[in-house]
Design a protein around this motif. Structure first.
Motif, PDB file in Angstrom:
ATOM      1  N   LEU A   1       0.830  -1.202   0.000  1.00 18.44           N
ATOM      2  CA  LEU A   1       0.000   0.000   0.000  1.00 18.44           C
ATOM      3  C   LEU A   1       0.867   1.256   0.000  1.00 18.44           C
ATOM      4  CD1 LEU A   1      -2.785   1.358   0.159  1.00 18.44           C
ATOM      5  CD2 LEU A   1      -2.550   1.269   2.666  1.00 18.44           C
ATOM      6  N   TRP A   2       1.924   1.249   0.798  1.00 18.37           N
ATOM      7  CA  TRP A   2       2.821   2.393   0.886  1.00 18.37           C
ATOM      8  C   TRP A   2       3.465   2.691  -0.476  1.00 18.37           C
ATOM      9  CZ3 TRP A   2       8.465   2.378   1.425  1.00 18.37           C
ATOM     10  CH2 TRP A   2       8.982   3.604   1.816  1.00 18.37           C
ATOM     11  N   ILE A   3       3.871   1.651  -1.173  1.00 18.36           N
ATOM     12  CA  ILE A   3       4.443   1.825  -2.519  1.00 18.36           C
ATOM     13  C   ILE A   3       3.377   2.363  -3.466  1.00 18.36           C
ATOM     14  CG2 ILE A   3       5.342   0.575  -4.531  1.00 18.36           C
ATOM     15  CD1 ILE A   3       6.814  -1.263  -2.462  1.00 18.36           C
ATOM     16  N   ALA A   4       2.184   1.770  -3.432  1.00 13.74           N
ATOM     17  CA  ALA A   4       1.089   2.224  -4.302  1.00 13.74           C
ATOM     18  C   ALA A   4       0.714   3.675  -4.012  1.00 13.74           C
ATOM     19  CB  ALA A   4      -0.128   1.317  -4.124  1.00 13.74           C
ATOM     20  N   ASP A   5       0.872   4.103  -2.762  1.00 10.87           N
ATOM     21  CA  ASP A   5       0.552   5.480  -2.376  1.00 10.87           C
ATOM     22  C   ASP A   5       1.656   6.464  -2.753  1.00 10.87           C
ATOM     23  OD1 ASP A   5      -1.879   4.679  -1.359  1.00 10.87           O
ATOM     24  OD2 ASP A   5      -1.283   4.822   0.753  1.00 10.87           O
ATOM     25  N   GLY A   6       2.778   5.965  -3.243  1.00 11.89           N
ATOM     26  CA  GLY A   6       3.865   6.850  -3.662  1.00 11.89           C
ATOM     27  C   GLY A   6       4.886   7.128  -2.567  1.00 11.89           C
ATOM     28  N   TYR A   7       5.072   6.212  -1.626  1.00  8.92           N
ATOM     29  CA  TYR A   7       6.064   6.326  -0.545  1.00  8.92           C
ATOM     30  C   TYR A   7       5.869   7.545   0.353  1.00  8.92           C
ATOM     31  CZ  TYR A   7       8.460   3.230  -3.872  1.00  8.92           C
ATOM     32  OH  TYR A   7       8.763   2.229  -4.748  1.00  8.92           O
ATOM     33  N   PRO A   8       4.646   7.844   0.794  1.00 16.10           N
ATOM     34  CA  PRO A   8       4.474   9.019   1.650  1.00 16.10           C
ATOM     35  C   PRO A   8       5.292   8.930   2.927  1.00 16.10           C
ATOM     36  CG  PRO A   8       2.384   7.841   1.373  1.00 16.10           C
ATOM     37  CD  PRO A   8       3.412   7.107   0.594  1.00 16.10           C
ATOM     38  N   GLY A   9       5.852  10.061   3.290  1.00 15.07           N
ATOM     39  CA  GLY A   9       6.674  10.142   4.481  1.00 15.07           C
ATOM     40  C   GLY A   9       8.159  10.193   4.179  1.00 15.07           C
ATOM     41  N   THR A  10       8.534   9.897   2.934  1.00 16.70           N
ATOM     42  CA  THR A  10       9.955   9.892   2.600  1.00 16.70           C
ATOM     43  C   THR A  10      10.460  11.251   2.120  1.00 16.70           C
ATOM     44  OG1 THR A  10       9.489   9.109   0.353  1.00 16.70           O
ATOM     45  CG2 THR A  10       9.970   7.430   2.037  1.00 16.70           C
ATOM     46  N   ALA A  11       9.591  12.110   1.623  1.00 16.39           N
ATOM     47  CA  ALA A  11      10.037  13.417   1.104  1.00 16.39           C
ATOM     48  C   ALA A  11      10.742  14.255   2.174  1.00 16.39           C
ATOM     49  CB  ALA A  11       8.874  14.181   0.487  1.00 16.39           C
ATOM     50  N   PRO A  12      10.204  14.358   3.402  1.00 12.99           N
ATOM     51  CA  PRO A  12      10.932  15.140   4.413  1.00 12.99           C
ATOM     52  C   PRO A  12      12.324  14.577   4.690  1.00 12.99           C
ATOM     53  CG  PRO A  12       8.680  14.740   5.136  1.00 12.99           C
ATOM     54  CD  PRO A  12       8.900  13.909   3.908  1.00 12.99           C
ATOM     55  N   ILE A  13      12.457  13.279   4.672  1.00  9.95           N
ATOM     56  CA  ILE A  13      13.760  12.646   4.912  1.00  9.95           C
ATOM     57  C   ILE A  13      14.694  12.926   3.730  1.00  9.95           C
ATOM     58  CG2 ILE A  13      14.953  10.432   5.208  1.00  9.95           C
ATOM     59  CD1 ILE A  13      12.310   9.460   6.581  1.00  9.95           C
ATOM     60  N   ARG A  14      14.183  12.809   2.503  1.00 13.70           N
ATOM     61  CA  ARG A  14      15.010  13.081   1.315  1.00 13.70           C
ATOM     62  C   ARG A  14      15.495  14.529   1.310  1.00 13.70           C
ATOM     63  NH1 ARG A  14      10.803  10.215  -1.507  1.00 13.70           N
ATOM     64  NH2 ARG A  14      10.128  12.201  -2.331  1.00 13.70           N
ATOM     65  N   ARG A  15      14.647  15.472   1.739  1.00 17.57           N
ATOM     66  CA  ARG A  15      15.068  16.887   1.793  1.00 17.57           C
ATOM     67  C   ARG A  15      16.214  17.075   2.767  1.00 17.57           C
ATOM     68  NH1 ARG A  15       9.440  17.885   1.255  1.00 17.57           N
ATOM     69  NH2 ARG A  15       9.179  18.076   3.510  1.00 17.57           N
ATOM     70  N   VAL A  16      16.130  16.451   3.926  1.00 15.66           N
ATOM     71  CA  VAL A  16      17.194  16.576   4.929  1.00 15.66           C
ATOM     72  C   VAL A  16      18.493  15.967   4.405  1.00 15.66           C
ATOM     73  CG1 VAL A  16      17.940  15.779   7.221  1.00 15.66           C
ATOM     74  CG2 VAL A  16      15.638  16.686   6.899  1.00 15.66           C
ATOM     75  N   VAL A  17      18.397  14.817   3.768  1.00 13.16           N
ATOM     76  CA  VAL A  17      19.590  14.143   3.237  1.00 13.16           C
ATOM     77  C   VAL A  17      20.224  14.978   2.130  1.00 13.16           C
ATOM     78  CG1 VAL A  17      20.363  12.102   1.951  1.00 13.16           C
ATOM     79  CG2 VAL A  17      18.832  11.826   3.907  1.00 13.16           C
ATOM     80  N   ARG A  18      19.426  15.565   1.272  1.00 14.80           N
ATOM     81  CA  ARG A  18      19.959  16.400   0.180  1.00 14.80           C
ATOM     82  C   ARG A  18      20.701  17.613   0.713  1.00 14.80           C
ATOM     83  NH1 ARG A  18      14.986  17.318  -2.921  1.00 14.80           N
ATOM     84  NH2 ARG A  18      14.278  15.206  -2.677  1.00 14.80           N
ATOM     85  N   ARG A  19      20.232  18.182   1.813  1.00 16.81           N
ATOM     86  CA  ARG A  19      20.882  19.361   2.399  1.00 16.81           C
ATOM     87  C   ARG A  19      22.219  19.033   3.032  1.00 16.81           C
ATOM     88  NH1 ARG A  19      16.443  21.675   6.069  1.00 16.81           N
ATOM     89  NH2 ARG A  19      14.845  20.661   4.857  1.00 16.81           N
ATOM     90  N   SER A  20      22.406  17.789   3.445  1.00 18.30           N
ATOM     91  CA  SER A  20      23.662  17.453   4.135  1.00 18.30           C
ATOM     92  C   SER A  20      24.760  17.047   3.188  1.00 18.30           C
ATOM     93  CB  SER A  20      23.470  16.353   5.147  1.00 18.30           C
ATOM     94  OG  SER A  20      22.509  15.435   4.831  1.00 18.30           O
TER      95      SER A  20
END
Length: 178
Positions: A159-178
């Motif tokens: 379900l999480w994959i079908a929903d488009g991985y919600p919850g990962t965008a905030p983590i990806r933003r933090v990782v990109r900044r570091s």
């Protein structure tokens, strides 16, 4: 229940809420808050138990004497900051953790292991582990709670994959900044 399955159940419960309330997949930040909320009880209790601060791995973070005030404070703070949905997501995630720790003990008749609900008022014995659910007819294989948890985990990930991985965008933003 295994810690990773609690995260999955937290997501499932919040996803159901998002669909019911907003008729949409979960938004990024509330999904992450629900998942973190679903894991928090174990993040509090397991290290405390490993450090011999508490006698078992289900005490403070699993006790309604701690959970109810914590959820209320988080919800009130979120509401004060006009982010009430984050308070709701946290309550759903944390609540799902506590709620899903109950059925295995009831089904197996290990009612004394429900002592975590009002710890330290009630005694919490050492957790007895994986619970048997019965024997698979014709195969003679014992089914356990781990089987059901595996099904829940796989369904949640799907379900999480079908929903488009919600919850990962905030983590990806933090990782990109570091």
């Amino acid at each position: 229940m295994q810690p990773v399955v609690h995260l999955a159940v937290g997501y499932l419960c919040y996803a159901a809420y998002a669909r019911w309330r907003r008729d949409d997949v979960p938004a990024e930040t509330p999904a992450l808050v629900a998942i973190v909320g679903a894991g928090l009880a174990d993040l509090i209790d397991k290290p405390l138990h490993a450090a011999d601060v508490v006698p078992v791995g289900r005490t403070i973070g699993h006790s309604l004497l701690f959970v109810v005030p914590l959820v209320a404070v988080v919800w009130l703070l979120a509401r004060r900051r006009d982010r009430e949905l984050l308070g709701v997501a946290f309550a759903i995630g944390y609540g799902s953790h506590i709620a899903t720790d109950i059925p295995w003990h009831v089904l197996s008749g290990d009612y004394d292991e429900l002592g975590f609900l009002l710890w330290p008022i009630t005694h919490m014995p050492e957790y007895s582990g994986v619970k048997p659910l019965g024997t698979v007819p014709g195969l003679g294989i014992e089914a356990t709670t781990l089987w059901l948890e595996a099904v829940i985990l796989v369904a949640s990930i799907g379900l999480w994959i079908a929903d488009g991985y919600p919850g990962t965008a905030p983590i990806r933003r933090v990782v990109r900044r570091s």
